[in-house]
Design a protein around this motif. Structure first.
Motif, PDB file in Angstrom:
ATOM      1  N   PHE A 145       0.837  -1.219   0.150  1.00  0.00           N
ATOM      2  CA  PHE A 145       0.146   0.052  -0.060  1.00  0.00           C
ATOM      3  C   PHE A 145       0.858   1.454  -0.087  1.00  0.00           C
ATOM      4  N   TRP A 146       2.002   1.025   0.709  1.00  0.00           N
ATOM      5  CA  TRP A 146       2.932   2.363   0.844  1.00  0.00           C
ATOM      6  C   TRP A 146       3.427   2.523  -0.598  1.00  0.00           C
ATOM      7  N   ASN A 147       3.700   1.641  -1.548  1.00  0.00           N
ATOM      8  CA  ASN A 147       4.400   1.645  -2.496  1.00  0.00           C
ATOM      9  C   ASN A 147       3.244   2.225  -3.552  1.00  0.00           C
ATOM     10  N   THR A 148       1.818   1.697  -3.325  1.00  0.00           N
ATOM     11  CA  THR A 148       0.918   2.374  -4.312  1.00  0.00           C
ATOM     12  C   THR A 148       0.751   3.821  -4.141  1.00  0.00           C
ATOM     13  N   ILE A 149       1.049   4.445  -2.894  1.00  0.00           N
ATOM     14  CA  ILE A 149       0.857   5.654  -2.388  1.00  0.00           C
ATOM     15  C   ILE A 149       1.989   6.391  -2.972  1.00  0.00           C
ATOM     16  N   ALA A 150       3.374   6.024  -3.184  1.00  0.00           N
ATOM     17  CA  ALA A 150       4.346   6.510  -3.748  1.00  0.00           C
ATOM     18  C   ALA A 150       4.141   6.721  -5.231  1.00  0.00           C
ATOM     19  N   ILE A 151       3.705   5.775  -5.990  1.00  0.00           N
ATOM     20  CA  ILE A 151       3.257   5.787  -7.369  1.00  0.00           C
ATOM     21  C   ILE A 151       2.077   6.782  -7.638  1.00  0.00           C
ATOM     22  N   SER A 152       1.247   6.860  -6.657  1.00  0.00           N
ATOM     23  CA  SER A 152       0.188   7.726  -6.824  1.00  0.00           C
ATOM     24  C   SER A 152       0.622   9.342  -7.001  1.00  0.00           C
ATOM     25  N   PHE A 153       1.786   9.628  -6.269  1.00  0.00           N
ATOM     26  CA  PHE A 153       2.348  10.852  -6.205  1.00  0.00           C
ATOM     27  C   PHE A 153       3.367  11.070  -7.216  1.00  0.00           C
ATOM     28  N   ASN A 154       3.628  10.034  -8.072  1.00  0.00           N
ATOM     29  CA  ASN A 154       4.908  10.327  -8.943  1.00  0.00           C
ATOM     30  C   ASN A 154       4.371  10.729 -10.284  1.00  0.00           C
ATOM     31  N   GLY A 176       3.393  10.390 -14.057  1.00  0.00           N
ATOM     32  CA  GLY A 176       2.695   9.310 -14.674  1.00  0.00           C
ATOM     33  C   GLY A 176       3.646   8.630 -15.605  1.00  0.00           C
ATOM     34  N   LEU A 177       4.335   9.371 -16.546  1.00  0.00           N
ATOM     35  CA  LEU A 177       5.258   9.039 -17.539  1.00  0.00           C
ATOM     36  C   LEU A 177       6.531   8.383 -16.763  1.00  0.00           C
ATOM     37  N   ASP A 178       6.759   9.071 -15.696  1.00  0.00           N
ATOM     38  CA  ASP A 178       8.104   8.594 -15.163  1.00  0.00           C
ATOM     39  C   ASP A 178       7.725   7.221 -14.714  1.00  0.00           C
ATOM     40  N   SER A 179       6.387   7.000 -14.011  1.00  0.00           N
ATOM     41  CA  SER A 179       6.285   5.755 -13.389  1.00  0.00           C
ATOM     42  C   SER A 179       6.521   4.394 -14.474  1.00  0.00           C
ATOM     43  N   LEU A 180       6.362   4.738 -15.770  1.00  0.00           N
ATOM     44  CA  LEU A 180       6.580   3.707 -16.754  1.00  0.00           C
ATOM     45  C   LEU A 180       7.925   3.006 -16.606  1.00  0.00           C
ATOM     46  N   LYS A 181       8.792   3.625 -16.027  1.00  0.00           N
ATOM     47  CA  LYS A 181      10.128   3.132 -15.890  1.00  0.00           C
ATOM     48  C   LYS A 181      10.041   2.006 -14.772  1.00  0.00           C
ATOM     49  N   GLY A 182       9.281   1.941 -13.962  1.00  0.00           N
ATOM     50  CA  GLY A 182       9.169   1.141 -12.580  1.00  0.00           C
ATOM     51  C   GLY A 182      10.313   1.595 -11.568  1.00  0.00           C
TER      52      GLY A 182
END
Length: 312
Positions: free
Chosen positions: A40-49, A51-57
Motif C-alpha cells: 500500500f505504501w508503494n501504491t501511495i508513492a506511485i500515485s504521487f509520482n 505518470g510517465l516516469d512511473s512507466l520506468k518502474g
C-alpha cells in the motif's frame, strides 16, 4: 550448593530461551507488518509520482518525480464530488438502517418464547447459501420499482444474514435475567431492545457496522446493474472504475504504449496520466476512508469476533 547452582543455571537457560523465542516472534511480526504495509505504501508513492516516469518502474518507498497531477486529473470533474456524496450518504444510511433492522430481527429470533423462531431462522440461513441468481434478482428489483432510484442502494440491504447470525449468537450469550427484569418493570419489547439489549451488544454492533460500511463503500456492481443510465446516482467506486477503464483504453494500442515508453526513457515529463498512475491514485482514494474509520472500531471488532461465540 550443587542444587542452587543447577537452579540458577536452569533459570538462566530458561531466560535465554524466552529471549530467543521473543526475538523470533518480534522478527516474524515485523516481517508480516512490512509485507502488509509495503504494497500500500508503494501504491501511495506511485500515485504521487509523475505518470510517465512511473512507466520506468523501480519506484519503492518514495516518488521519484513528485506531482499532484494524478489527483488533479482524478478530481477535475464535478462528477467525482457528486459520486462521493452518493457513496457517503449511501454508506451511512445503509449502515445505520441495516444494523438496526438486522439487530431487531436477531433479538426477535433469539427469544425462546417465540414459537416460530427455529423455522424462521432456518429459512433465513438457507437464503444465505441458496441464491436465485443475477437475473431473478434483477427482475425482482425491477418489479419492486427500484430501478434507477436511490432506494435500490438501501432497501435490498436492510437485513444481512451473516450479520444476523453474529448478532443472534451474541444475544444468546447474554443472561435472560436482564430481559426478565425489564419485563417485570413493565417495559415492552421495543424498550427492552433499545435500552437493555442495544447497550449490551455494542461490540457486535460495531463489528457488523464495519462489515456493512466496507461493503457499501466498495460496492459498484449494483450501480452498474440498477442505476447506470442515471448519472446522478452513480457511486464513487463506479465512477472511479469507469475512469480507470477509460484511462486504460486510451493507452491500449501498441503505438501509444511504445511512444510512452520512449518518452519515459528520454526523461520527458508531460504531466500525462498513465494507467499505472491513475490506478494507484484510485486505490488510495477508495481505501483511505476505511483506513481512517477502522482504528476507532478495532477494539470492538476484536471483542465482537470472540465473545459472541463463548457461552458460560
Amino acid at each position: 550448593m550443587g542444587k542452587t547452582n543447577n537452579y540458577y543455571a536452569a533459570r538462566r537457560q530458561t531466560q535465554v530461551s524466552n529471549l530467543i523465542f521473543d526475538i523470533i516472534i518480534y522478527l516474524t511480526l515485523a516481517f508480516v507488518v512490512v509485507a502488509t504495509v509495503y504494497p500500500f505504501w508503494n501504491t501511495i508513492a506511485i500515485s504521487f509520482n509523475d505518470g510517465l516516469d512511473s512507466l520506468k518502474g523501480d519506484i519503492k518507498l518514495w516518488p521519484r518525480k513528485f506531482t499532484w497531477q494524478n489527483y488533479k486529473n482524478l478530481f477535475v470533474t464535478p462528477r467525482i464530488f457528486k459520486a462521493g456524496i452518493i457513496s457517503v450518504t449511501r454508506t451511512v444510511l445503509q449502515t445505520v438502517l441495516s444494523v438496526f433492522c438486522t439487530s431487531m430481527l436477531a433479538y426477535a429470533l433469539s427469544r425462546k418464547e417465540f414459537v416460530l423462531r427455529k423455522y424462521l431462522t432456518t429459512i433465513i440461513v438457507i437464503s444465505m447459501y441458496v441464491n436465485a441468481g443475477l437475473i431473478p434478482g434483477y427482475m425482482l428489483i425491477k418489479k419492486l420499482g427500484l430501478l434507477n432510484k436511490y432506494a435500490v442502494y438501501i432497501i435490498p440491504c436492510l437485513v444481512d444474514v451473516f450479520n444476523f447470525i453474529l448478532v443472534r449468537t451474541y444475544i444468546n450469550g447474554l443472561p435472560d435475567s436482564f430481559v426478565e427484569s425489564a419485563r417485570i418493570d413493565g417495559a415492552n419489547e421495543f424498550k427492552i431492545f433499545m435500552r437493555i439489549i442495544m447497550p449490551l451488544i455494542v461490540p457486535s454492533i460495531a463489528m457488523i457496522s464495519l462489515f456493512t460500511a466496507v461493503n457499501a463503500w466498495n460496492s459498484w456492481f449494483d450501480t452498474y446493474l440498477y442505476t447506470s443510465p442515471k448519472k446522478e446516482l452513480h457511486s464513487l467506486q463506479y465512477v472511479l472504475m469507469s475512469f480507470l477503464q477509460a484511462s486504460q483504453n486510451q493507452s491500449a494500442s501498441a503505438a501509444d504504449a511504445n511512444s510512452m515508453a520512449i518518452a519515459a526513457s528520454s526523461g520527458a515529463s508531460t504531466n500525462m496520466v498513465t494507467p499505472i498512475s491513475i490506478r494507484s491514485s484510485i486505490t488510495v482514494v477508495a481505501t483511505l476512508p476505511i483506513l481512517i474509520v477502522y482504528p476507532f472500531v478495532q477494539k470492538y471488532f476484536v471483542v465482537g469476533m470472540t465473545i459472541g461465540g463463548v457461552k458460560e
